[in-house]
Design an enzyme around this catalytic site. Structure first.
Site, PDB file in Angstrom:
ATOM      1  N   LYS A  13      71.347  -9.468  28.550  1.00 61.08           N
ATOM      2  CA  LYS A  13      72.263 -10.387  27.507  1.00 61.08           C
ATOM      3  C   LYS A  13      73.515 -10.168  27.959  1.00 61.08           C
ATOM      4  O   LYS A  13      74.295 -11.185  27.880  1.00 61.08           O
ATOM      5  CB  LYS A  13      72.043  -9.780  26.426  1.00 61.08           C
ATOM      6  CG  LYS A  13      70.575  -9.884  25.701  1.00 61.08           C
ATOM      7  CD  LYS A  13      70.151  -9.374  24.281  1.00 61.08           C
ATOM      8  CE  LYS A  13      70.331  -7.815  24.032  1.00 61.08           C
ATOM      9  NZ  LYS A  13      69.582  -7.339  24.789  1.00 61.08           N
ATOM     10  N   ARG A  88      69.690  -9.808  14.863  1.00 64.15           N
ATOM     11  CA  ARG A  88      68.486  -8.803  15.418  1.00 64.15           C
ATOM     12  C   ARG A  88      67.456  -8.811  14.315  1.00 64.15           C
ATOM     13  O   ARG A  88      66.657  -7.886  14.575  1.00 64.15           O
ATOM     14  CB  ARG A  88      69.158  -7.366  15.456  1.00 64.15           C
ATOM     15  CG  ARG A  88      69.477  -7.132  17.091  1.00 64.15           C
ATOM     16  CD  ARG A  88      70.076  -5.799  17.296  1.00 64.15           C
ATOM     17  NE  ARG A  88      69.868  -5.045  18.439  1.00 64.15           N
ATOM     18  CZ  ARG A  88      70.750  -4.962  19.514  1.00 64.15           C
ATOM     19  NH1 ARG A  88      71.864  -5.783  19.502  1.00 64.15           N
ATOM     20  NH2 ARG A  88      70.256  -4.367  20.461  1.00 64.15           N
ATOM     21  N   ARG A 136      71.662   2.739  34.561  1.00 63.61           N
ATOM     22  CA  ARG A 136      73.035   2.436  33.872  1.00 63.61           C
ATOM     23  C   ARG A 136      73.678   3.734  33.382  1.00 63.61           C
ATOM     24  O   ARG A 136      74.645   4.157  33.537  1.00 63.61           O
ATOM     25  CB  ARG A 136      73.039   1.492  33.013  1.00 63.61           C
ATOM     26  CG  ARG A 136      74.257   1.073  32.293  1.00 63.61           C
ATOM     27  CD  ARG A 136      74.352   0.098  31.338  1.00 63.61           C
ATOM     28  NE  ARG A 136      73.513   0.175  30.176  1.00 63.61           N
ATOM     29  CZ  ARG A 136      73.252  -0.416  29.135  1.00 63.61           C
ATOM     30  NH1 ARG A 136      73.687  -1.867  29.083  1.00 63.61           N
ATOM     31  NH2 ARG A 136      72.496  -0.081  28.187  1.00 63.61           N
ATOM     32  N   ARG A 138      74.099   4.702  29.969  1.00 60.56           N
ATOM     33  CA  ARG A 138      75.000   4.893  28.763  1.00 60.56           C
ATOM     34  C   ARG A 138      74.497   5.842  27.725  1.00 60.56           C
ATOM     35  O   ARG A 138      73.592   6.340  28.077  1.00 60.56           O
ATOM     36  CB  ARG A 138      74.969   3.298  27.883  1.00 60.56           C
ATOM     37  CG  ARG A 138      76.369   3.055  27.223  1.00 60.56           C
ATOM     38  CD  ARG A 138      76.058   1.309  26.912  1.00 60.56           C
ATOM     39  NE  ARG A 138      74.889   1.267  25.905  1.00 60.56           N
ATOM     40  CZ  ARG A 138      74.395  -0.092  25.701  1.00 60.56           C
ATOM     41  NH1 ARG A 138      75.038  -1.067  26.217  1.00 60.56           N
ATOM     42  NH2 ARG A 138      73.579  -0.212  24.773  1.00 60.56           N
ATOM     43  N   ARG A 149      64.488   1.985  21.123  1.00 53.09           N
ATOM     44  CA  ARG A 149      65.033   0.613  21.049  1.00 53.09           C
ATOM     45  C   ARG A 149      64.051  -0.459  21.529  1.00 53.09           C
ATOM     46  O   ARG A 149      64.316  -1.499  20.716  1.00 53.09           O
ATOM     47  CB  ARG A 149      66.273   0.726  22.170  1.00 53.09           C
ATOM     48  CG  ARG A 149      67.462   1.524  21.583  1.00 53.09           C
ATOM     49  CD  ARG A 149      68.376   1.761  22.774  1.00 53.09           C
ATOM     50  NE  ARG A 149      69.092   1.048  23.402  1.00 53.09           N
ATOM     51  CZ  ARG A 149      69.457   0.974  24.677  1.00 53.09           C
ATOM     52  NH1 ARG A 149      69.626   2.186  25.369  1.00 53.09           N
ATOM     53  NH2 ARG A 149      70.069  -0.021  25.505  1.00 53.09           N
TER      54      ARG A 149
HETATM   55  P1  AP5 Z   1      72.798  -5.592  30.185  1.00 49.94           P
HETATM   56  O1  AP5 Z   1      73.448  -6.780  30.660  1.00 49.94           O
HETATM   57  O2  AP5 Z   1      73.516  -4.733  29.441  1.00 49.94           O
HETATM   58  O3  AP5 Z   1      71.539  -5.937  29.234  1.00 49.94           O
HETATM   59  P2  AP5 Z   1      71.424  -5.865  27.839  1.00 49.94           P
HETATM   60  O4  AP5 Z   1      70.433  -6.881  27.531  1.00 49.94           O
HETATM   61  O5  AP5 Z   1      72.831  -6.499  27.204  1.00 49.94           O
HETATM   62  O6  AP5 Z   1      71.196  -4.686  27.308  1.00 49.94           O
HETATM   63  P3  AP5 Z   1      71.763  -3.417  26.429  1.00 49.94           P
HETATM   64  O7  AP5 Z   1      71.166  -2.213  26.687  1.00 49.94           O
HETATM   65  O8  AP5 Z   1      73.233  -3.423  26.534  1.00 49.94           O
HETATM   66  O9  AP5 Z   1      71.695  -4.183  24.963  1.00 49.94           O
HETATM   67  P4  AP5 Z   1      71.002  -3.276  23.640  1.00 49.94           P
HETATM   68  O10 AP5 Z   1      70.462  -4.591  22.832  1.00 49.94           O
HETATM   69  O11 AP5 Z   1      70.143  -2.286  23.585  1.00 49.94           O
HETATM   70  O12 AP5 Z   1      72.368  -2.670  23.235  1.00 49.94           O
HETATM   71  P5  AP5 Z   1      73.601  -3.440  22.258  1.00 49.94           P
HETATM   72  O13 AP5 Z   1      74.963  -2.906  23.005  1.00 49.94           O
HETATM   73  O14 AP5 Z   1      73.304  -5.033  22.138  1.00 49.94           O
HETATM   74  O15 AP5 Z   1      72.184  -5.120  31.552  1.00 49.94           O
HETATM   75  C1  AP5 Z   1      71.440  -3.785  31.562  1.00 49.94           C
HETATM   76  C2  AP5 Z   1      71.399  -3.111  32.903  1.00 49.94           C
HETATM   77  O16 AP5 Z   1      70.713  -4.008  33.706  1.00 49.94           O
HETATM   78  C3  AP5 Z   1      72.931  -3.082  33.545  1.00 49.94           C
HETATM   79  O17 AP5 Z   1      72.984  -2.070  34.307  1.00 49.94           O
HETATM   80  C4  AP5 Z   1      73.179  -4.524  34.388  1.00 49.94           C
HETATM   81  O18 AP5 Z   1      73.623  -4.230  35.535  1.00 49.94           O
HETATM   82  C5  AP5 Z   1      71.383  -4.427  34.877  1.00 49.94           C
HETATM   83  N1  AP5 Z   1      71.075  -5.956  35.126  1.00 49.94           N
HETATM   84  C6  AP5 Z   1      71.125  -7.030  34.260  1.00 49.94           C
HETATM   85  N2  AP5 Z   1      70.644  -8.094  34.612  1.00 49.94           N
HETATM   86  C7  AP5 Z   1      69.933  -7.808  35.764  1.00 49.94           C
HETATM   87  C8  AP5 Z   1      69.067  -8.235  36.965  1.00 49.94           C
HETATM   88  N3  AP5 Z   1      68.963  -9.621  36.407  1.00 49.94           N
HETATM   89  N4  AP5 Z   1      68.611  -7.929  37.781  1.00 49.94           N
HETATM   90  C9  AP5 Z   1      68.970  -6.171  37.970  1.00 49.94           C
HETATM   91  N5  AP5 Z   1      69.530  -5.518  37.079  1.00 49.94           N
HETATM   92  C10 AP5 Z   1      70.218  -6.370  35.929  1.00 49.94           C
HETATM   93  O19 AP5 Z   1      73.342  -2.429  21.143  1.00 49.94           O
HETATM   94  C11 AP5 Z   1      73.574  -1.230  21.219  1.00 49.94           C
HETATM   95  C12 AP5 Z   1      73.120  -0.348  19.604  1.00 49.94           C
HETATM   96  O20 AP5 Z   1      74.093  -1.054  18.813  1.00 49.94           O
HETATM   97  C13 AP5 Z   1      71.712  -0.815  19.142  1.00 49.94           C
HETATM   98  O21 AP5 Z   1      70.667  -0.076  19.545  1.00 49.94           O
HETATM   99  C14 AP5 Z   1      71.927  -0.725  17.549  1.00 49.94           C
HETATM  100  O22 AP5 Z   1      71.911   0.556  17.311  1.00 49.94           O
HETATM  101  C15 AP5 Z   1      73.197  -1.207  17.533  1.00 49.94           C
HETATM  102  N6  AP5 Z   1      73.493  -2.806  17.211  1.00 49.94           N
HETATM  103  C16 AP5 Z   1      73.959  -3.730  17.867  1.00 49.94           C
HETATM  104  N7  AP5 Z   1      73.792  -4.888  17.355  1.00 49.94           N
HETATM  105  C17 AP5 Z   1      73.274  -4.841  16.153  1.00 49.94           C
HETATM  106  C18 AP5 Z   1      72.780  -5.737  15.175  1.00 49.94           C
HETATM  107  N8  AP5 Z   1      73.010  -6.903  15.475  1.00 49.94           N
HETATM  108  N9  AP5 Z   1      71.965  -5.158  14.230  1.00 49.94           N
HETATM  109  C19 AP5 Z   1      71.832  -3.695  14.138  1.00 49.94           C
HETATM  110  N10 AP5 Z   1      72.416  -2.874  14.881  1.00 49.94           N
HETATM  111  C20 AP5 Z   1      73.041  -3.363  16.338  1.00 49.94           C
END
Ligand code: AP5
Length: 194
Positions: A13, A88, A136, A138, A149
Site C-alpha cells: 500500500k 481500517r 524490512r 520496522r 497484524r
Molecule cells: P509496504 O509498501 O510498506 O506495504 P504496506 O502494505 O504499506 O505495509 P505496512 O506494513 O507498512 O502496512 P501496515 O498496514 O501494517 O502498517 P501501517 O503503517 O499502515 O511494503 C512492505 C515491504 O514490502 C517493503 O519493504 C517494500 O519494499 C516491499 N514491497 C512492496 N511491494 C512489493 C512488491 N510488489 N514486491 C516485492 N516487495 C514489495 O500501520 C502501522 C500500525 O499503525 C498498525 O498496525 C496500527 O497499529 C496503526 N494504524 C495505522 N492506521 C490505522 C488505522 N486506520 N486504524 C487503527 N490503527 C491504525
C-alpha cells in the site's frame, strides 16, 4: 481523485501510494506514518498509540478519525489524495463517508460510483507478506506482531472489501508481482494517464 489503498500488512500500500501520489501530484496520506511520527515526537497521541502499534493492534477509532479529519481539511487535500491504511474498520469507513459529504458540502447526497471515491485492494498471500516484512525490519516487523497484524486485518479490515465492492467502488489488484507491474495495473485500473 480520492483513493483508498487497502490490503494486509506488507501488501505494498505504502510503496504504491508513494509512487502514484508523486505521479499524480496528490498527497499520499499514511495513517501509519502519521502515528509513527507522533511516537518519535513523543506527543500525547504518540504515547497513547505506541502500545497498540507494538502489539499489532489497531489504535482506537476516535484517534484515527481526528487525525484524518484534520489532515483532509488541509489545503493540499483539496485536489485529491491517496489514503493509505485508513479506513481500517467499518466505523472508520462510515466516518469517512460522512466527512467527505461534509467536505463536499453535499450532505445527504449518494456517493457517485463513477467520479467519487475508489478503494483499491492489493491481494498478496500471507507467506509472501511475512517474508517481505521480516526483511524490512520496522519496529513492528517481528514475527509475532506480524501474525497479530494479519489476524487483526482479517477480522476488522477485510470486511471493508464487501463494503466497497457492494457500492461498485472496489478495484482488486494482484499485489504479488514486481512493483512496476503493480504500479502499471493501478494506473490502468484507476484510469489515470501520467
Ligand atoms: P509496504 O509498501 O510498506 O506495504 P504496506 O502494505 O504499506 O505495509 P505496512 O506494513 O507498512 O502496512 P501496515 O498496514 O501494517 O502498517 P501501517 O503503517 O499502515 O511494503 C512492505 C515491504 O514490502 C517493503 O519493504 C517494500 O519494499 C516491499 N514491497 C512492496 N511491494 C512489493 C512488491 N510488489 N514486491 C516485492 N516487495 C514489495 O500501520 C502501522 C500500525 O499503525 C498498525 O498496525 C496500527 O497499529 C496503526 N494504524 C495505522 N492506521 C490505522 C488505522 N486506520 N486504524 C487503527 N490503527 C491504525
Amino acid at each position: 481523485m480520492q483513493f483508498i489503498f487497502m490490503g494486509p500488512p506488507g501488501a505494498g500500500k505504502g510503496t504504491q501510494a508513494q509512487i502514484l501520489g508523486a505521479l499524480w501530484k496528490i498527497p499520499h496520506i499514511s495513517t501509519g506514518e502519521i502515528l509513527r511520527a507522533c511516537v518519535v515526537a513523543k506527543t500525547a497521541l504518540g504515547l497513547k498509540a505506541q502500545a497498540y502499534m507494538d502489539r499489532g493492534e489497531l489504535v482506537p477509532d476516535q484517534l484515527l478519525m481526528d487525525i484524518v479529519q484534520e489532515r483532509l481539511n488541509e489545503p493540499d487535500a483539496n485536489a485529491g489524495w491517496i489514503l493509505d491504511g485508513f479506513p481500517r474498520t467499518v466505523a472508520q469507513a462510515t466516518f469517512l463517508d460522512k466527512l467527505l459529504q461534509e467536505l463536499s458540502g453535499a450532505e445527504g447526497s449518494t456517493p457517485n460510483p463513477k467520479f467519487g471515491l475508489k478503494a483499491v485492494n492489493l491481494d498478496v498471500p500471507d507467506e509472501i507478506l511475512v517474508s517481505r516484512l521480516l526483511s524490512r525490519g520496522r519496529q513492528d516487523d517481528n514475527e509475532e506482531t506480524i501474525r497479530r497484524r494479519l489476524q487483526v486485518y482479517r477480522e476488522q479490515t477485510e470486511p471493508l472489501i464487501d463494503f466497497y465492492s457492494g457500492r461498485q467502488q472496489l478495484v482488486a489488484v494482484d499485489g504479488d508481482r514486481a512493483m512496476e507491474l503493480v504500479t502499471a495495473e493501478l494506473q490502468q485500473s484507476l484510469s489515470i494517464d501520467s
